[in-house]
Design a protein around this motif. Structure first.
Motif, PDB file in Angstrom:
ATOM      1  N   GLY A  94       0.784  -1.234   0.000  1.00  0.00           N
ATOM      2  CA  GLY A  94       0.000   0.000   0.000  1.00  0.00           C
ATOM      3  C   GLY A  94       0.811   1.277   0.000  1.00  0.00           C
TER       4      GLY A  94
ATOM      5  N   GLY B 185      -7.706  11.754   3.999  1.00  0.00           N
ATOM      6  CA  GLY B 185      -7.471  10.394   3.491  1.00  0.00           C
ATOM      7  C   GLY B 185      -8.762   9.598   3.420  1.00  0.00           C
ATOM      8  N   SER B 186      -8.697   8.446   2.733  1.00  0.00           N
ATOM      9  CA  SER B 186      -9.893   7.602   2.559  1.00  0.00           C
ATOM     10  C   SER B 186     -10.506   7.220   3.888  1.00  0.00           C
ATOM     11  CB  SER B 186      -9.537   6.296   1.848  1.00  0.00           C
ATOM     12  OG  SER B 186      -8.738   6.529   0.755  1.00  0.00           O
ATOM     13  N   GLN B 187      -9.624   7.030   4.870  1.00  0.00           N
ATOM     14  CA  GLN B 187     -10.113   6.533   6.153  1.00  0.00           C
ATOM     15  C   GLN B 187     -11.186   7.467   6.706  1.00  0.00           C
ATOM     16  OE1 GLN B 187      -9.274   3.691   6.979  1.00  0.00           O
ATOM     17  NE2 GLN B 187      -9.990   3.482   9.069  1.00  0.00           N
TER      18      GLN B 187
ATOM     19  N   TYR C 228     -10.638  -4.825   3.031  1.00  0.00           N
ATOM     20  CA  TYR C 228      -9.670  -3.866   3.585  1.00  0.00           C
ATOM     21  C   TYR C 228      -9.831  -3.782   5.111  1.00  0.00           C
ATOM     22  CZ  TYR C 228      -7.501   0.824   3.980  1.00  0.00           C
ATOM     23  OH  TYR C 228      -6.721   1.892   4.300  1.00  0.00           O
TER      24      TYR C 228
ATOM     25  N   TYR D 263      -9.498  -4.921  -3.365  1.00  0.00           N
ATOM     26  CA  TYR D 263      -8.447  -4.992  -2.366  1.00  0.00           C
ATOM     27  C   TYR D 263      -8.763  -6.130  -1.405  1.00  0.00           C
ATOM     28  CZ  TYR D 263      -4.796  -3.568   0.770  1.00  0.00           C
ATOM     29  OH  TYR D 263      -3.650  -3.542   1.526  1.00  0.00           O
TER      30      TYR D 263
ATOM     31  N   ASP E 257     -14.517   2.789  -3.193  1.00  0.00           N
ATOM     32  CA  ASP E 257     -13.158   3.139  -2.764  1.00  0.00           C
ATOM     33  C   ASP E 257     -12.213   2.893  -3.947  1.00  0.00           C
ATOM     34  OD1 ASP E 257     -10.732   3.456  -1.562  1.00  0.00           O
ATOM     35  OD2 ASP E 257     -10.939   1.816  -0.121  1.00  0.00           O
TER      36      ASP E 257
ATOM     37  N   TYR F 103      -9.008   3.436  -4.567  1.00  0.00           N
ATOM     38  CA  TYR F 103      -7.779   3.832  -3.880  1.00  0.00           C
ATOM     39  C   TYR F 103      -6.550   3.852  -4.773  1.00  0.00           C
ATOM     40  CZ  TYR F 103      -7.063  -1.145  -3.971  1.00  0.00           C
ATOM     41  OH  TYR F 103      -6.900  -2.415  -4.414  1.00  0.00           O
TER      42      TYR F 103
ATOM     43  N   THR G  76      -7.971   9.108  -2.912  1.00  0.00           N
ATOM     44  CA  THR G  76      -6.938   9.460  -1.934  1.00  0.00           C
ATOM     45  C   THR G  76      -5.655   9.907  -2.640  1.00  0.00           C
ATOM     46  OG1 THR G  76      -5.624   8.608  -0.087  1.00  0.00           O
ATOM     47  CG2 THR G  76      -6.150   7.036  -1.821  1.00  0.00           C
TER      48      THR G  76
ATOM     49  N   SER H  29      -2.923   9.255  -1.053  1.00  0.00           N
ATOM     50  CA  SER H  29      -1.963   8.375  -0.381  1.00  0.00           C
ATOM     51  C   SER H  29      -1.185   7.516  -1.363  1.00  0.00           C
ATOM     52  CB  SER H  29      -2.693   7.450   0.601  1.00  0.00           C
ATOM     53  OG  SER H  29      -3.189   8.192   1.683  1.00  0.00           O
ATOM     54  N   LYS H  30      -1.809   7.122  -2.476  1.00  0.00           N
ATOM     55  CA  LYS H  30      -1.144   6.212  -3.420  1.00  0.00           C
ATOM     56  C   LYS H  30      -0.479   6.978  -4.561  1.00  0.00           C
ATOM     57  CE  LYS H  30      -3.225   2.884  -1.209  1.00  0.00           C
ATOM     58  NZ  LYS H  30      -2.558   1.935  -0.365  1.00  0.00           N
TER      59      LYS H  30
ATOM     60  N   ARG I 163      -2.044  12.839   4.298  1.00  0.00           N
ATOM     61  CA  ARG I 163      -3.405  12.721   4.847  1.00  0.00           C
ATOM     62  C   ARG I 163      -4.367  13.632   4.097  1.00  0.00           C
ATOM     63  NH1 ARG I 163      -3.572   8.722   5.127  1.00  0.00           N
ATOM     64  NH2 ARG I 163      -5.529   8.549   6.213  1.00  0.00           N
TER      65      ARG I 163
HETATM   66  C1  LIG Z   1      -8.393  -0.400   0.017  1.00  0.00           C
HETATM   67  C2  LIG Z   1      -7.716   0.861   0.454  1.00  0.00           C
HETATM   68  N1  LIG Z   1      -8.410   1.998   0.467  1.00  0.00           N
HETATM   69  C3  LIG Z   1      -7.831   3.162   0.829  1.00  0.00           C
HETATM   70  C4  LIG Z   1      -6.510   3.228   1.175  1.00  0.00           C
HETATM   71  C5  LIG Z   1      -5.885   4.555   1.501  1.00  0.00           C
HETATM   72  O1  LIG Z   1      -6.114   4.943   2.753  1.00  0.00           O
HETATM   73  P1  LIG Z   1      -5.826   6.454   3.219  1.00  0.00           P
HETATM   74  O2  LIG Z   1      -6.307   7.367   2.135  1.00  0.00           O
HETATM   75  O3  LIG Z   1      -6.637   6.580   4.456  1.00  0.00           O
HETATM   76  O4  LIG Z   1      -4.362   6.574   3.440  1.00  0.00           O
HETATM   77  C6  LIG Z   1      -5.753   2.062   1.215  1.00  0.00           C
HETATM   78  C7  LIG Z   1      -4.342   2.119   1.672  1.00  0.00           C
HETATM   79  O5  LIG Z   1      -3.701   1.151   1.956  1.00  0.00           O
HETATM   80  C8  LIG Z   1      -6.368   0.865   0.813  1.00  0.00           C
HETATM   81  O6  LIG Z   1      -5.659  -0.276   0.780  1.00  0.00           O
END
Ligand SMILES: Cc1ncc(COP(=O)(O)O)c(C=O)c1O
Length: 511
Positions: free
Chosen positions: A136, A201-203, A227, A274, A302, A304, A332, A334-335, A342
């Motif tokens: 990730g 972030g996605s969370q 996930y 995922y 999602d 991601y 997100t 994040s990737k 964040r």
């Molecule tokens: C399925 C999935 N969704 C979202 C994310 C991203 O999370 P975030 O944006 O909270 O960092 C990840 C990161 O590992 C993920 O594996």
């Protein structure tokens, strides 16, 4: 040992429907305490999930999942053909006596917050993200520092006073406009900046959606496997997570409709499941949309890592097929940049924006304004598109290197999963009987992070294997990392250690 009759004790189970803890959690805690305190003796038969559900007016799936957790934790055991029983030896616990349990309850009641939200949040361990194969994580050593620093310096020289006070809970206007443009160009999504909420972030998107659209105790479909970190957010919001099986076409909508027809929400990863990596078929996408419309439910898509596709044709996001405004689209940075930023975004139906913005404001006011403005300029100047182009090439090479390493170093031990060429990770199944959790722990000692596939399952039928990230691992480190992992598997599985040790004599595990 002969089985004892069904204990009348479980009739004292009293569920509190107004409590923030889910009904499933309450059932699990009730049985745990009854076993630990000796009120339910080893060998006692517990009622069937059907009877438990009927007597306590809960969904059958709630009872089934509560029992699955109790079996997984070792409190209950099944005897084929005769049902579930209190296990002969249940998990060791320091406090088995009623007095000790009372002391614990008292201590917990002094920590009301912990008591309410922490009990069983199944967050996976946080990997050391610099370790080879950590999943990730994008290539952190390729972060575009130079452009980021230049844009940040220019913005700071402008001294934007309005970015120092409290900002718009929905997010900085210039970032929302940049995201709307980016989504149109990169993902074929047509939406207005007014529909976008900038989030941490996605969370946070999963958390806000769960709290905005569902009530504690409502059922929500999650992918099985799926996930774990997203699952934890739903658990914290006290939703009933219903693990719906996934096959090569994506989530099995018919199974979900059987298991929890009236679920409020489905959390899905249609572009790149995922962790297994499948792309949801068009047929399933349409079935999922149909279900949501019929059930008056929502879908949280999602997406991601949908930006990374190395071969084949991608399907457009589910969001683009949605005519009934049932899909919320979650993205997100994040990737595509780095998880430490964040920053992410949620695209919601126009009518729901104010409610989501109010919830965001109540949670943490808004995302950091200066960072949002830097990102807005980074996107608007075309730096994100250029960075992505470079990363796609880099990751395609790293993915190939990991597949080659698996073939050369792990043949017969690990089997890479057939899935589209996409994303930042791939799944390798164990081709030998071994425990992925134990092997992963051993691999960590060798400074390799190989996430165990079984941790991605919520139910008791767990596949064994590893979710391996390739994006943050240099090509020349792939083979040594895979060798270390194979060695870790062999060490936790004595019967193959001999053969592997012979093979491994020529190299050292120094990934
Ligand atoms: C399925 C999935 N969704 C979202 C994310 C991203 O999370 P975030 O944006 O909270 O960092 C990840 C990161 O590992 C993920 O594996």
């Amino acid at each position: 040992m002969a089985s004892r009759p069904i204990s009348p004790l479980w009739n004292s189970l009293a569920l509190d429907r107004g409590a923030p803890r889910s009904l499933q959690d309450q059932i699990v805690e009730y049985f745990r305490a009854a076993v630990l305190e000796g009120r339910l003796k080893a060998g006692t038969r517990v009622p069937s999930s059907r009877a438990l559900a009927a007597d306590h007016a809960v969904a059958r799936i709630t009872a089934v999942q509560a029992y699955e957790r109790l079996v997984a934790e070792g409190y209950l055991a099944s005897r084929p053909g005769s049902g579930l029983f209190v296990a002969e030896s249940h998990p060791k616990h320091p406090a088995r006596t009623a007095a000790a349990a009372a002391r614990r309850a008292q201590a917990r009641s002094r920590m009301p917050v912990l008591k309410r939200s922490m009990p069983a949040l199944a967050m996976p361990p946080r990997p050391n993200e610099s370790m080879p194969l950590a999943t990730g994580i994008p290539a952190l050593d390729h972060f575009p520092w130079r452009d980021w620093a230049r844009i940040t310096a220019r913005l700071h020289r402008e001294r934007p006073l309005d970015a120092l006070g409290h900002g718009d809970p929905q997010g900085e206007r210039e970032l929302r406009e940049a995201i709307a443009q980016y989504l149109g160009a990169a993902r074929g999504i047509s939406c207005a900046a007014e529909q976008i909420l900038v989030i941490a972030g996605s969370q946070q998107g999963i958390d806000l959606t769960a709290r905005a659209l569902a009530r504690p105790g409502d059922a929500i479909w999650i992918e099985e496997p799926g996930y774990p970190v997203g699952r934890a957010a739903l658990e914290a919001a006290a939703l009933e997570r219903v693990p719906v099986p996934v096959d090569a076409e994506g989530i099995d909508v018919a199974a979900g409709a059987r298991m929890a027809p009236a679920a409020r929400l489905a959390l899905v990863t249609p572009s790149h499941h995922y962790p297994l990596g499948f792309t949801m078929s068009l047929r399933r996408r349409l079935a999922l949309l149909d279900w949501a419309e019929g059930a008056d439910a929502w879908i949280l898509e999602d997406d991601y890592d949908g930006e990374y596709r190395y071969g084949g044709r991608p399907l457009a996001p589910l969001y683009t097929l949605d005519r009934g405004h049932r899909v919320l689209y979650l993205g997100t940075f994040s990737k595509v940049l780095a998880p430490g930023l964040r920053l992410g975004y949620l695209v919601v139906p126009a009518g729901a924006v104010d409610a989501f913005a109010a919830l965001k404001a109540a949670t943490d006011r808004h995302a950091p304004s200066l960072a949002q403005r830097v990102l807005a300029r980074f996107i608007a100047e075309g730096r994100l598109a250029a960075h992505l182009r470079r990363m796609r090439g880099l990751y395609a090479g790293r993915r190939r290197a990991l597949l080659d390493a698996l073939q050369q170093e792990a043949a017969g031990v690990l089997q890479a999963f057939e899935a589209p060429e996409a994303g930042l990770h791939l799944v390798a199944r164990l081709a030998v009987p071994a425990e992925d959790v134990a092997a992963s722990r051993r691999a960590l000692e060798k400074r390799i992070y190989a996430a165990p596939l079984s941790n991605y399952h919520a139910g008791i039928n767990r596949e064994r294997g590893f979710v391996l990230g390739f994006a943050n691992t240099r090509e020349d480190r792939m083979a040594p990392a895979v060798r270390c992992l194979v060695e870790a598997i062999a060490e936790t599985r004595p019967q193959i250690s001999q053969r592997k040790r012979t093979n491994s004599a020529a190299w050292q595990c120094t990934a």
